[in-house]
Design a protein around this motif. Structure first.
Motif, PDB file in Angstrom:
ATOM      1  N   TYR A 189       5.054  23.958  10.120  1.00  0.00           N
ATOM      2  CA  TYR A 189       4.549  23.135  11.221  1.00  0.00           C
ATOM      3  C   TYR A 189       3.029  23.090  11.096  1.00  0.00           C
ATOM      4  N   ARG A 190       2.501  21.902  10.769  1.00  0.00           N
ATOM      5  CA  ARG A 190       1.060  21.745  10.550  1.00  0.00           C
ATOM      6  C   ARG A 190       0.541  20.633  11.452  1.00  0.00           C
ATOM      7  N   ASP A 191      -0.193  21.019  12.464  1.00  0.00           N
ATOM      8  CA  ASP A 191      -0.808  20.062  13.390  1.00  0.00           C
ATOM      9  C   ASP A 191      -2.225  20.546  13.618  1.00  0.00           C
ATOM     10  N   ALA A 220       3.150  25.370  -5.254  1.00  0.00           N
ATOM     11  CA  ALA A 220       2.215  24.345  -5.730  1.00  0.00           C
ATOM     12  C   ALA A 220       2.127  23.250  -4.673  1.00  0.00           C
ATOM     13  N   ILE A 221       0.904  22.830  -4.367  1.00  0.00           N
ATOM     14  CA  ILE A 221       0.693  21.851  -3.292  1.00  0.00           C
ATOM     15  C   ILE A 221      -0.370  20.831  -3.719  1.00  0.00           C
ATOM     16  N   GLY A 222      -0.292  19.663  -3.064  1.00  0.00           N
ATOM     17  CA  GLY A 222      -1.331  18.662  -3.242  1.00  0.00           C
ATOM     18  C   GLY A 222      -0.878  17.501  -4.097  1.00  0.00           C
ATOM     19  N   GLY A 223      -0.480  16.412  -3.433  1.00  0.00           N
ATOM     20  CA  GLY A 223      -0.082  15.202  -4.143  1.00  0.00           C
ATOM     21  C   GLY A 223       1.210  15.344  -4.924  1.00  0.00           C
ATOM     22  N   VAL A 224       2.048  16.289  -4.523  1.00  0.00           N
ATOM     23  CA  VAL A 224       3.311  16.492  -5.257  1.00  0.00           C
ATOM     24  C   VAL A 224       4.271  15.347  -4.923  1.00  0.00           C
ATOM     25  N   GLU A 268      -3.689  13.913  -6.769  1.00  0.00           N
ATOM     26  CA  GLU A 268      -4.390  13.221  -5.670  1.00  0.00           C
ATOM     27  C   GLU A 268      -3.538  13.289  -4.414  1.00  0.00           C
ATOM     28  N   SER A 269      -4.175  13.695  -3.323  1.00  0.00           N
ATOM     29  CA  SER A 269      -3.417  13.899  -2.092  1.00  0.00           C
ATOM     30  C   SER A 269      -3.828  12.899  -1.020  1.00  0.00           C
ATOM     31  N   HIS A 270      -2.827  12.221  -0.437  1.00  0.00           N
ATOM     32  CA  HIS A 270      -3.106  11.349   0.707  1.00  0.00           C
ATOM     33  C   HIS A 270      -3.512  12.185   1.911  1.00  0.00           C
ATOM     34  N   THR A 271      -2.882  13.346   2.045  1.00  0.00           N
ATOM     35  CA  THR A 271      -3.026  14.143   3.255  1.00  0.00           C
ATOM     36  C   THR A 271      -4.351  14.892   3.277  1.00  0.00           C
ATOM     37  N   LYS A 272      -4.758  15.405   2.126  1.00  0.00           N
ATOM     38  CA  LYS A 272      -5.987  16.198   2.070  1.00  0.00           C
ATOM     39  C   LYS A 272      -6.745  15.847   0.803  1.00  0.00           C
ATOM     40  N   PRO A 273      -7.356  14.629   0.776  1.00  0.00           N
ATOM     41  CA  PRO A 273      -7.957  14.157  -0.473  1.00  0.00           C
ATOM     42  C   PRO A 273      -9.115  15.026  -0.949  1.00  0.00           C
ATOM     43  N   GLY A 274      -9.768  15.736  -0.034  1.00  0.00           N
ATOM     44  CA  GLY A 274     -10.932  16.534  -0.418  1.00  0.00           C
ATOM     45  C   GLY A 274     -10.620  17.965  -0.796  1.00  0.00           C
ATOM     46  N   ALA A 275      -9.367  18.347  -0.828  1.00  0.00           N
ATOM     47  CA  ALA A 275      -9.041  19.743  -1.184  1.00  0.00           C
ATOM     48  C   ALA A 275      -9.487  20.014  -2.620  1.00  0.00           C
ATOM     49  N   PRO A 276      -9.946  21.229  -2.911  1.00  0.00           N
ATOM     50  CA  PRO A 276     -10.356  21.559  -4.285  1.00  0.00           C
ATOM     51  C   PRO A 276      -9.202  21.341  -5.264  1.00  0.00           C
ATOM     52  N   PHE A 318      -1.251  27.472  -4.581  1.00  0.00           N
ATOM     53  CA  PHE A 318      -2.334  26.915  -5.390  1.00  0.00           C
ATOM     54  C   PHE A 318      -2.335  25.395  -5.261  1.00  0.00           C
ATOM     55  N   GLY A 319      -3.505  24.800  -5.352  1.00  0.00           N
ATOM     56  CA  GLY A 319      -3.605  23.342  -5.321  1.00  0.00           C
ATOM     57  C   GLY A 319      -5.054  22.936  -5.131  1.00  0.00           C
ATOM     58  N   ARG A 320      -5.285  21.675  -5.007  1.00  0.00           N
ATOM     59  CA  ARG A 320      -4.293  20.611  -5.091  1.00  0.00           C
ATOM     60  C   ARG A 320      -4.141  20.170  -6.534  1.00  0.00           C
ATOM     61  N   PHE A 321      -2.918  19.953  -6.980  1.00  0.00           N
ATOM     62  CA  PHE A 321      -2.674  19.624  -8.375  1.00  0.00           C
ATOM     63  C   PHE A 321      -2.850  18.134  -8.666  1.00  0.00           C
ATOM     64  N   GLY A 356      -0.576  32.488   1.709  1.00  0.00           N
ATOM     65  CA  GLY A 356      -2.025  32.315   1.688  1.00  0.00           C
ATOM     66  C   GLY A 356      -2.451  31.235   0.708  1.00  0.00           C
ATOM     67  N   THR A 357      -3.444  30.450   1.121  1.00  0.00           N
ATOM     68  CA  THR A 357      -4.038  29.428   0.251  1.00  0.00           C
ATOM     69  C   THR A 357      -4.980  30.095  -0.742  1.00  0.00           C
ATOM     70  N   CYS A 358      -4.812  29.783  -2.015  1.00  0.00           N
ATOM     71  CA  CYS A 358      -5.668  30.398  -3.043  1.00  0.00           C
ATOM     72  C   CYS A 358      -6.428  29.356  -3.862  1.00  0.00           C
ATOM     73  N   VAL A 395       7.616  23.759  -4.307  1.00  0.00           N
ATOM     74  CA  VAL A 395       6.635  22.679  -4.190  1.00  0.00           C
ATOM     75  C   VAL A 395       6.508  22.337  -2.703  1.00  0.00           C
ATOM     76  N   ALA A 396       5.261  22.309  -2.242  1.00  0.00           N
ATOM     77  CA  ALA A 396       4.986  22.012  -0.836  1.00  0.00           C
ATOM     78  C   ALA A 396       4.565  20.550  -0.735  1.00  0.00           C
ATOM     79  N   VAL A 397       5.252  19.816   0.134  1.00  0.00           N
ATOM     80  CA  VAL A 397       5.099  18.361   0.122  1.00  0.00           C
ATOM     81  C   VAL A 397       4.961  17.813   1.538  1.00  0.00           C
ATOM     82  N   VAL A 398       3.993  16.933   1.717  1.00  0.00           N
ATOM     83  CA  VAL A 398       3.858  16.196   2.975  1.00  0.00           C
ATOM     84  C   VAL A 398       4.211  14.722   2.726  1.00  0.00           C
ATOM     85  N   HIS A 399       3.279  14.007   2.092  1.00  0.00           N
ATOM     86  CA  HIS A 399       3.354  12.545   2.053  1.00  0.00           C
ATOM     87  C   HIS A 399       4.577  12.017   1.302  1.00  0.00           C
ATOM     88  N   ALA A 400       4.837  12.600   0.143  1.00  0.00           N
ATOM     89  CA  ALA A 400       5.939  12.069  -0.674  1.00  0.00           C
ATOM     90  C   ALA A 400       7.303  12.354  -0.049  1.00  0.00           C
TER      91      ALA A 400
HETATM   92  C1  LIG Z   1      -2.406  20.852   3.358  1.00  0.00           C
HETATM   93  C2  LIG Z   1      -2.831  20.798   1.954  1.00  0.00           C
HETATM   94  N1  LIG Z   1      -3.460  21.856   1.326  1.00  0.00           N
HETATM   95  C3  LIG Z   1      -3.779  21.573   0.078  1.00  0.00           C
HETATM   96  C4  LIG Z   1      -4.469  22.513  -0.824  1.00  0.00           C
HETATM   97  O1  LIG Z   1      -4.748  22.149  -1.971  1.00  0.00           O
HETATM   98  O2  LIG Z   1      -4.707  23.636  -0.386  1.00  0.00           O
HETATM   99  S1  LIG Z   1      -3.312  20.028  -0.402  1.00  0.00           S
HETATM  100  C5  LIG Z   1      -2.660  19.715   1.124  1.00  0.00           C
HETATM  101  C6  LIG Z   1      -2.001  18.415   1.502  1.00  0.00           C
HETATM  102  C7  LIG Z   1      -0.589  18.303   0.967  1.00  0.00           C
HETATM  103  O3  LIG Z   1      -0.103  17.064   1.340  1.00  0.00           O
HETATM  104  P1  LIG Z   1       0.411  15.962   0.297  1.00  0.00           P
HETATM  105  O4  LIG Z   1       1.725  16.442  -0.201  1.00  0.00           O
HETATM  106  O5  LIG Z   1       0.547  14.719   1.137  1.00  0.00           O
HETATM  107  O6  LIG Z   1      -0.616  15.837  -0.754  1.00  0.00           O
END
Ligand SMILES: Cc1nc(C(=O)O)sc1CCOP(=O)(O)O
Ligand SMILES: Cc1ncc(COP(=O)(O)OP(=O)(O)O)c(N)n1
Ligand SMILES: [Mg+2]
Length: 210
Positions: free
Chosen positions: A38-40, A161-165, A133-141, A128-131, A106-108, A181-186
């Motif tokens: 749950y992410r708000d 693994a998270i970020g643009g998956v 391009e992410s719609h949700t968090k485009p500026g993540a490292p 680990f991420g973002r691997f 934990g986010t690493c 794999v952690a996924v929001v947008h897709a």
């Molecule tokens: C919440 C979040 N954390 C990230 C990180 O890299 O730590 S990327 C991210 C967004 C993930 O959403 P989507 O699957 O839409 O890219």
């Protein structure tokens, strides 16, 4: 205990506005998501409590585990897991608060050192991420795929693994050793709950033994 392998669905307050939170979350669980975060990012504590309670009940019905983003105290009140980023408080304190059975992540970013520290503090998984391009968090490292190879050889913990998956790129992550794999947008940027379920099933199938 929920196995830490497979699809990790993360909710999004914009994508799931207008009454979609519960039906879309249920569709993800029905499709095979094992963890639901749950992410708000709003600061509406009453809303968080209400929505998280409803999601906990859903997760219980599907034998899945609810993870609260950012807020270890809410997780403790509900008796569920928590995910903490680098600015969200100590993993060791969360472990002390939630007890030995709770799932704590934990986010690493792209830093193995952070993951080794998270392991010492009692994390259940490291993310680990973002691997991509992410719609949700485009500026993540950003993180490179090779990081997963290194993490696999230095850590005993499940790797998220998270970020643009997406369904197209997830196999590369899984081949390299991602346990989840952690996924929001897709997953959740969909026109119907039926489509969310179809996507969740397709993600979950990527982890099925051949
Ligand atoms: C919440 C979040 N954390 C990230 C990180 O890299 O730590 S990327 C991210 C967004 C993930 O959403 P989507 O699957 O839409 O890219
Ligand atoms: C599974 C998972 N991995 C990473 C994150 C990102 O956490 P954080 O860096 O604290 O950023 P926010 O999500 O709080 O914006 C996550 N939430 N889940
Ligand atoms: Mg956070």
């Amino acid at each position: 205990m929920t196995p830490l392998r497979g699809l990790y669905a993360i909710t999004d307050s914009q994508l799931l506005a207008g009454g979609r939170l519960l039906p879309y979350a249920e569709a993800a669980l029905n499709g095979g998501a094992r963890l639901l975060q749950y992410r708000d990012k709003s600061s509406d504590d009453a809303l968080h409590q209400r929505e998280a309670e409803a999601l906990r009940e859903l997760c219980e019905r599907y034998g899945a585990t609810l993870i609260i983003n950012d807020d270890a105290e809410l997780a403790a009140r509900l008796g569920v897991g928590v995910h903490l980023g680098q600015g969200d408080g100590s993993l060791a304190a969360a472990r002390a608060l939630l007890g030995g059975q709770a799932i704590i992540g934990g986010t690493c970013h792209a830093r193995l050192g952070l993951a080794l520290q998270a392991a010492k503090e009692g994390a259940s998984y490291v993310a680990f991420g973002r691997f991509f391009e992410s719609h949700t968090k485009p500026g993540a490292p950003t993180a490179a795929l090779e990081l997963l190879d290194q993490a696999k050889s230095h850590l005993q913990l499940p790797l998220v693994a998270i970020g643009g998956v997406t369904l197209d790129n997830a196999p590369q992550l899984i081949t390299r050793g991602a346990d989840m794999v952690a996924v929001v947008h897709a997953l959740f940027a969909a026109d119907s709950a039926a489509e969310v379920e179809r996507r969740a099933r397709a993600f979950a199938a990527l982890f099925a033994p051949h």
